[in-house]
Write a protein that holds these residues in place. Structure first.
Motif, PDB file in Angstrom:
ATOM      1  N   ASP A 294       2.456   5.314  19.544  1.00 10.80           N
ATOM      2  CA  ASP A 294       1.431   6.023  18.678  1.00 10.80           C
ATOM      3  C   ASP A 294       0.264   6.458  19.729  1.00 10.80           C
ATOM      4  O   ASP A 294      -0.313   7.602  19.382  1.00 10.80           O
ATOM      5  CB  ASP A 294       0.899   4.807  17.741  1.00 10.80           C
ATOM      6  N   LYS A 295      -0.102   5.845  20.631  1.00  8.25           N
ATOM      7  CA  LYS A 295      -1.377   6.202  21.428  1.00  8.25           C
ATOM      8  C   LYS A 295      -0.863   7.704  22.101  1.00  8.25           C
ATOM      9  O   LYS A 295      -1.856   8.276  21.926  1.00  8.25           O
ATOM     10  CB  LYS A 295      -1.567   5.276  22.541  1.00  8.25           C
ATOM     11  N   VAL A 296       0.183   7.761  22.647  1.00  8.97           N
ATOM     12  CA  VAL A 296       0.516   8.819  23.224  1.00  8.97           C
ATOM     13  C   VAL A 296       0.730  10.213  22.368  1.00  8.97           C
ATOM     14  O   VAL A 296       0.243  11.171  22.660  1.00  8.97           O
ATOM     15  CB  VAL A 296       2.016   8.539  24.158  1.00  8.97           C
ATOM     16  N   ALA A 297       1.327   9.739  21.331  1.00 10.14           N
ATOM     17  CA  ALA A 297       1.586  10.829  20.384  1.00 10.14           C
ATOM     18  C   ALA A 297       0.233  11.537  19.537  1.00 10.14           C
ATOM     19  O   ALA A 297      -0.044  12.470  19.562  1.00 10.14           O
ATOM     20  CB  ALA A 297       2.627  10.210  18.958  1.00 10.14           C
ATOM     21  N   ARG A 298      -0.650  10.359  19.434  1.00 11.53           N
ATOM     22  CA  ARG A 298      -1.886  10.866  18.879  1.00 11.53           C
ATOM     23  C   ARG A 298      -2.820  11.897  19.905  1.00 11.53           C
ATOM     24  O   ARG A 298      -3.397  12.379  19.684  1.00 11.53           O
ATOM     25  CB  ARG A 298      -2.487   9.477  18.433  1.00 11.53           C
ATOM     26  N   GLY A 299      -2.662  11.217  21.293  1.00 10.35           N
ATOM     27  CA  GLY A 299      -3.369  11.862  22.325  1.00 10.35           C
ATOM     28  C   GLY A 299      -2.959  13.155  22.382  1.00 10.35           C
ATOM     29  O   GLY A 299      -3.708  14.056  22.687  1.00 10.35           O
ATOM     30  N   ILE A 300      -1.686  13.504  22.266  1.00 10.01           N
ATOM     31  CA  ILE A 300      -1.114  14.722  22.539  1.00 10.01           C
ATOM     32  C   ILE A 300      -1.691  15.711  21.312  1.00 10.01           C
ATOM     33  O   ILE A 300      -2.239  16.975  21.646  1.00 10.01           O
ATOM     34  CB  ILE A 300       0.501  14.783  22.539  1.00 10.01           C
ATOM     35  N   CYS A 301      -1.509  15.146  20.323  1.00  6.62           N
ATOM     36  CA  CYS A 301      -1.844  15.816  18.867  1.00  6.62           C
ATOM     37  C   CYS A 301      -3.410  16.177  18.836  1.00  6.62           C
ATOM     38  O   CYS A 301      -3.786  16.755  18.042  1.00  6.62           O
ATOM     39  CB  CYS A 301      -1.152  15.368  17.656  1.00  6.62           C
ATOM     40  N   GLU A 302      -4.149  15.430  19.232  1.00  9.57           N
ATOM     41  CA  GLU A 302      -5.484  15.506  19.408  1.00  9.57           C
ATOM     42  C   GLU A 302      -6.227  16.736  20.283  1.00  9.57           C
ATOM     43  O   GLU A 302      -7.382  17.012  19.974  1.00  9.57           O
ATOM     44  CB  GLU A 302      -6.271  14.328  19.585  1.00  9.57           C
ATOM     45  N   GLU A 304      -6.034  20.604  22.351  1.00 13.04           N
ATOM     46  CA  GLU A 304      -6.154  21.895  22.110  1.00 13.04           C
ATOM     47  C   GLU A 304      -4.925  22.654  21.236  1.00 13.04           C
ATOM     48  O   GLU A 304      -4.984  23.271  20.410  1.00 13.04           O
ATOM     49  CB  GLU A 304      -6.500  22.731  23.291  1.00 13.04           C
ATOM     50  N   ALA A 305      -3.837  22.149  21.680  1.00 11.44           N
ATOM     51  CA  ALA A 305      -2.565  22.740  21.202  1.00 11.44           C
ATOM     52  C   ALA A 305      -2.390  22.256  19.794  1.00 11.44           C
ATOM     53  O   ALA A 305      -1.881  22.953  18.783  1.00 11.44           O
ATOM     54  CB  ALA A 305      -1.290  22.749  22.100  1.00 11.44           C
ATOM     55  N   GLY A 306      -2.636  21.013  19.625  1.00  9.18           N
ATOM     56  CA  GLY A 306      -2.329  20.286  18.275  1.00  9.18           C
ATOM     57  C   GLY A 306      -1.057  19.823  18.114  1.00  9.18           C
ATOM     58  O   GLY A 306      -0.770  19.217  17.023  1.00  9.18           O
ATOM     59  N   VAL A 307      -0.155  20.180  18.686  1.00  6.77           N
ATOM     60  CA  VAL A 307       1.413  19.992  18.529  1.00  6.77           C
ATOM     61  C   VAL A 307       1.976  19.865  20.065  1.00  6.77           C
ATOM     62  O   VAL A 307       1.330  19.989  21.005  1.00  6.77           O
ATOM     63  CB  VAL A 307       2.064  21.241  17.805  1.00  6.77           C
ATOM     64  N   LEU A 308       3.110  18.982  19.780  1.00 10.04           N
ATOM     65  CA  LEU A 308       3.858  18.935  21.053  1.00 10.04           C
ATOM     66  C   LEU A 308       4.777  20.228  21.553  1.00 10.04           C
ATOM     67  O   LEU A 308       5.546  20.726  20.421  1.00 10.04           O
ATOM     68  CB  LEU A 308       5.029  17.976  21.204  1.00 10.04           C
ATOM     69  N   MET A 309       4.611  20.948  22.576  1.00 10.82           N
ATOM     70  CA  MET A 309       5.031  22.243  22.926  1.00 10.82           C
ATOM     71  C   MET A 309       6.512  22.296  23.298  1.00 10.82           C
ATOM     72  O   MET A 309       7.082  22.585  24.438  1.00 10.82           O
ATOM     73  CB  MET A 309       4.153  22.856  23.901  1.00 10.82           C
ATOM     74  N   HIS A 310       7.299  21.805  22.516  1.00 13.73           N
ATOM     75  CA  HIS A 310       8.838  21.766  22.516  1.00 13.73           C
ATOM     76  C   HIS A 310       9.460  21.735  21.313  1.00 13.73           C
ATOM     77  O   HIS A 310       9.272  21.350  20.511  1.00 13.73           O
ATOM     78  CB  HIS A 310       9.306  20.804  23.455  1.00 13.73           C
ATOM     79  N   GLY A 311      10.657  22.778  21.157  1.00 12.77           N
ATOM     80  CA  GLY A 311      11.529  22.751  20.079  1.00 12.77           C
ATOM     81  C   GLY A 311      12.607  23.413  19.979  1.00 12.77           C
ATOM     82  O   GLY A 311      12.967  24.590  19.804  1.00 12.77           O
TER      83      GLY A 311
END
Length: 429
Positions: A294-302, A304-311
């Motif tokens: 949760d810590k890493v996921a929340r840290g990423i999404c907080e 500038e991008a707001g999302v994980l840049m992969h899809g």
């Protein structure tokens, strides 16, 4: 309609590139018509005992009725659907299982196309996490020498820079920070000097390091190095102390192969990010996953991008998710712990190879057996010998190794071990 089912080996040789093979002098490729259980059947009529589990993925053997049924049933609903803006039951079911079976802090799952992609995602997660925390300096990865994490570019950059198959790309790949490979063996006493060396690297470079990536307990394609759990435990402690994320690449070791469900359990640690693949679908389809906290996921999404840049296009493919869900259920239904314990006991007969002058070392762990030789193997020569002796084993470098399906019988393992002994004794390599 064409009814000729003959495999055109000459067309294959002239036009189709196989893994790590020259198009000028290609290694022989044996035409396979079908596979069932632990047997591979060649067009020429031979039946081979499989010692590779299709590069460590086919845990339950081939043509398994429950896995076949999972694929067939899902194909009647939808074989693929984009994962952007859509979800489906197979993806949810397999992710529920992954969260339940991996260490508890790992609560977020990114479904990837294959193992290398899951490593790419893990590295991107780590770098984006620190970027989102306002720290753009942490963009380098630390990793041990002799590691192997895949064939895509970020994954190649954390493979061994000197002795790996990717050394020719040096200078083009991102420059990562390498520490000495683990030396203390799994069954030996841990050399505390290794911890001191690790500490010195963390002290000197932690301000630039986003994450430390490592194959837990077994460095696989880098040399089948079974190392001491204390090394991994030390890495976890240093990552915590110096504010570095820990990525554990369980693509080869996950789902019971080392005798623990995941190899991190040997050291009783949890990474910040974990990659799984290979055996996830029981060898049926390409699928991998990157799990994080949760810590890493929340840290990423907080950030500038707001999302994980992969899809990826085929992210969360329903067919792959459905068969993965069935495969994970089979692990428990088949009592994987008993299966692996039996294989480990039967692999002990490899120790007979220690009496051969050409052998440097024999080692086993879980459902892995390794015979290390003094000279490099001629792959074409020894595979011809193995096929002639009714087994399928594909060595690399100086290593002849076994990672058989968990459903292998004692007779299967006997045949595999006997063929290895005979190949070395008769200098058939």
């Amino acid at each position: 309609m064409c009814t000729d089912n003959t495999i055109d080996v000459e067309f294959d040789r002239q036009h189709i590139w196989h893994p790590y093979t020259s198009m000028l002098k290609p290694l022989p490729n044996y035409p396979v018509t079908h596979a069932n259980g632990t047997r591979i059947y060649l067009q020429s009529g031979e039946s081979l005992v499989d010692g590779m589990a299709s590069w460590w993925s086919a845990l339950h053997g081939y043509n398994h009725p429950e896995l076949n049924a999972a694929i067939q049933q899902q194909s009647q609903q939808m074989s693929h659907i984009m994962f952007g803006g859509i979800t489906h039951k197979p993806a949810i079911d397999v992710c529920k299982k992954l969260i339940a079976m991996t260490p508890k802090p790992l609560q977020k799952v990114f479904l990837a196309d294959g193992g290398s992609v899951s490593v790419e995602v893990a590295i991107k997660m780590a770098i984006q996490y620190w970027f989102s925390q306002g720290n753009q300096r942490k963009h380098t990865i630390m990793t041990p020498a002799k590691g192997y994490h895949g064939d895509t570019f970020a994954a190649m950059s954390v493979c061994d820079p000197i002795n790996s198959m990717h050394s020719m790309y040096r200078g083009f790949l991102p420059e990562q920070h390498f520490v000495p490979a683990p030396k203390s063996g799994f069954y030996d006493e841990f050399d505390e000097r290794e911890a001191a060396v690790l500490r010195s690297h963390f002290q000197a470079h932690h301000e630039d390091i986003a994450a430390f990536i490592i194959e837990p307990i077994v460095q696989n394609a880098g040399g089948m190095n079974f190392y001491h759990p204390q090394y991994l435990k030390t890495v976890r402690q240093l990552c915590d102390e110096f504010n570095v994320l820990l990525i554990c690449d369980e693509i080869a070791t996950g789902f019971g192969r080392t005798g623990k469900l995941f190899a991190v359990e040997h050291a009783d640690i949890c990474p910040d990010i974990m990659c799984v693949g290979k055996a996830l679908t029981g060898g049926y389809m390409t699928l991998a996953a990157t799990l994080t906290t949760d810590k890493v996921a929340r840290g990423i999404c907080e950030g500038e991008a707001g999302v994980l840049m992969h899809g990826p296009t085929f992210m969360g493919n329903p067919l792959a998710c459905a068969v993965a869900d069935a495969s994970l259920s089979l692990l428990y239904k088949n009592d994987w712990q008993a299966q692996v314990a039996n294989i480990n006991q039967w692999l002990e007969q490899l120790k007979a190879c220690e009496t051969l002058e050409a052998v440097t070392n024999v080692r086993t762990l879980g459902a892995i057996g390794v015979v290390e030789l003094k000279r490099t193997v001629d792959v074409a020569k020894i595979q011809r010998f193995f096929v002639d002796n009714g087994v399928w084993i594909r060595p690399f470098g100086k290593l002849i190794y076994l990672m058989p399906p968990f459903v292998s019988s004692e007779d299967d393992i006997n045949a595999l071990c006997s063929a290895i002994y005979k190949a070395i004794a008769q200098d058939a390599y």
